[in-house]
Design a protein around this motif. Sequence first.
Motif, short mmCIF file in Angstrom:
data_model
loop_
_atom_site.label_atom_id
_atom_site.label_comp_id
_atom_site.label_asym_id
_atom_site.label_seq_id
_atom_site.Cartn_x
_atom_site.Cartn_y
_atom_site.Cartn_z
N ARG A 199 0.87 -1.41 0.04
CA ARG A 199 -0.18 -0.21 -0.07
C ARG A 199 0.75 1.21 0.11
O ARG A 199 1.94 1.20 0.48
N ILE A 200 0.14 2.41 -0.67
CA ILE A 200 0.73 3.63 -0.42
C ILE A 200 -0.38 4.54 0.09
O ILE A 200 -1.40 4.51 -0.32
N CYS A 201 -0.06 5.34 1.30
CA CYS A 201 -0.85 6.21 1.90
C CYS A 201 -0.26 7.64 1.91
O CYS A 201 0.89 7.93 2.02
N LEU A 202 -1.23 8.45 2.08
CA LEU A 202 -0.86 9.96 2.32
C LEU A 202 -1.40 10.35 3.86
O LEU A 202 -2.53 10.08 3.92
N CYS A 203 -0.48 10.73 4.62
CA CYS A 203 -0.94 11.42 5.93
C CYS A 203 -1.19 12.87 5.68
O CYS A 203 0.07 13.34 5.34
N ARG A 204 -2.22 13.55 5.77
CA ARG A 204 -2.35 14.97 5.56
C ARG A 204 -3.61 15.41 6.48
O ARG A 204 -4.52 15.01 6.70
N ASN A 205 -2.81 16.53 7.38
CA ASN A 205 -3.95 17.03 8.49
C ASN A 205 -4.77 16.19 9.33
O ASN A 205 -5.70 16.31 9.53
N GLY A 206 -3.85 15.03 9.84
CA GLY A 206 -4.36 14.24 10.87
C GLY A 206 -5.29 13.03 10.08
O GLY A 206 -5.91 12.49 10.92
N ARG A 266 2.04 19.30 0.06
CA ARG A 266 2.31 20.32 1.00
C ARG A 266 3.32 19.95 1.90
O ARG A 266 3.61 18.91 2.25
N PRO A 267 4.13 21.12 2.45
CA PRO A 267 4.94 20.93 3.74
C PRO A 267 4.15 20.17 4.89
O PRO A 267 2.91 20.61 5.14
N GLY A 268 4.51 19.07 5.48
CA GLY A 268 4.01 18.56 6.66
C GLY A 268 3.33 17.07 6.11
O GLY A 268 2.88 16.37 6.82
N ASP A 269 3.16 16.87 4.69
CA ASP A 269 2.36 15.87 4.13
C ASP A 269 3.82 14.61 4.65
O ASP A 269 4.89 14.48 4.88
N LEU A 291 2.48 7.88 13.00
CA LEU A 291 3.23 8.94 12.31
C LEU A 291 3.09 10.22 12.81
O LEU A 291 3.85 10.92 12.61
N GLY A 292 2.05 10.49 13.95
CA GLY A 292 2.09 11.63 14.70
C GLY A 292 3.36 11.69 15.52
O GLY A 292 3.51 12.92 16.25
N ALA A 293 4.27 10.85 15.63
CA ALA A 293 5.43 10.68 16.54
C ALA A 293 6.47 11.80 15.83
O ALA A 293 7.53 11.93 16.22
N GLY A 294 6.41 12.10 14.57
CA GLY A 294 7.40 12.90 13.90
C GLY A 294 8.58 12.28 13.53
O GLY A 294 8.42 11.29 12.78
N SER A 295 9.81 12.83 13.88
CA SER A 295 10.95 12.11 13.60
C SER A 295 11.21 10.52 14.14
O SER A 295 11.97 9.86 13.82
N ASN A 296 10.26 10.31 15.27
CA ASN A 296 10.30 8.96 15.89
C ASN A 296 9.27 7.98 15.41
O ASN A 296 8.93 7.24 15.89
N ALA A 297 8.56 8.45 14.21
CA ALA A 297 7.51 7.70 13.56
C ALA A 297 8.05 6.27 13.36
O ALA A 297 7.37 5.26 13.67
N PRO A 298 9.27 6.02 13.00
CA PRO A 298 9.56 4.71 12.58
C PRO A 298 9.63 3.80 13.70
O PRO A 298 9.07 2.50 13.95
N GLN A 299 10.31 4.39 15.05
CA GLN A 299 10.38 3.60 16.00
C GLN A 299 8.87 3.39 16.83
O GLN A 299 8.56 2.34 16.94
N ALA A 300 7.74 4.46 16.70
CA ALA A 300 6.79 4.30 17.01
C ALA A 300 5.89 3.33 16.29
O ALA A 300 5.19 2.39 16.90
N LEU A 301 6.19 3.20 14.98
CA LEU A 301 5.36 2.21 14.12
C LEU A 301 5.81 0.80 14.62
O LEU A 301 5.14 -0.08 14.70
N GLU A 302 7.01 0.69 14.66
CA GLU A 302 7.82 -0.78 14.81
C GLU A 302 7.15 -1.13 16.36
O GLU A 302 6.83 -2.49 16.50
N ALA A 303 7.39 -0.28 17.14
CA ALA A 303 6.81 -0.71 18.68
C ALA A 303 5.35 -0.89 18.58
O ALA A 303 5.09 -2.05 19.38
#
Length: 340
Positions: A199-206, A266-269, A291-303
């Motif tokens: 899958r490919i998804c877009l996260c925008r504005n929550g 857009r910036p933030g996408d 994804l809301g964890a920002g730069s820590n999103a990969p770690q949050a996703l795996e956790a």
Amino acid sequence: NAMMPPFPLSPAAIAADAAEDLSPWQTWFRSLCAAPWFPPVVLCLLVGLLACVGALLVLARRNALALRRLRESAAPIVSVAVGKVHGQGARDYQQDSFGISDPSRLQSHGILAVVADGMGGLQHGDKISAAVVETILDGFLYSQGQGTPEQALLTLTQWAVQKVNGILGPGQYRSSGSTLAMGLIKDNVFSFVNIGDSRICLCRNGCLIQLTREHDFKQTLALQAVNGEIPLQDVYTDKRKDGLVSFLGMGPLEQLDLPAGPLALRPGDQLLLMSDGVYNALSDQELLKALGAGSNAPQALEAAILQKGYQNQDNYTAVILACEGGQSPRPRNPNRREAH
């Protein structure tokens, strides 16, 4: 020749006001104010006026927000932060492969991300998915001369299909295979190609928006049900519904997802490319939280995946492309010599 009031006055009113030497208009206005229906009418007019003013204020605010969003959407993507998640899960082998081009070449060539999921139950799925990623990344810079980003992606897909079919040979088609989810960010837009059930998804504005569909037998069952060929319930109960009907390694492809046009970024996408081991383990809300964890999103996703503790957890792979705005870099002067 004086103008008369808009409605006739009673003789009693005329006689009473004549003693006070009032004009017909003054007499009419006094009668109007004394009418029992006058206060409610005035109140309704005031309420209507306030409502109109309020509506105009709301409209002005909406226009201001729309203008701000338009300005934000026009802001350039000056960098892309890359996040990666890659795990074996509860399987005895890793059949997922992924790759990302050099992020520093964003302005000149764009950034390409690819996820390939070797098909479980078939032999050498790991080698096939690795061959897909290697072929695409090796050909990325060469594909830039093929025209538009869409044409470049189709060229890369063609090369990957030819590579896999060449490895298997005509007599071994469908003996192994791989999915393909590939996306390219270039010139502030996102182009993509998808084959299989990654899958490919877009996260925008929550909000998490799925951009692709799964090429599984459920689609065929749904069409048969709509045409009245099978009961609707079979779409959800048929054991074949999750089987892929299009994948690299089957010979000629049956289906390919290609958008009607590129997606303006857009910036933030955030763009999320993932294998089914990710989205089968986590709900959309859980993906959004990670994804809301920002730069820590990969770690949050795996956790979040590991916290589920599924005994049959599939291989899981995800690539996160976070679009960052800011001041556009100055164009390089081709006549200026740089020190080495």
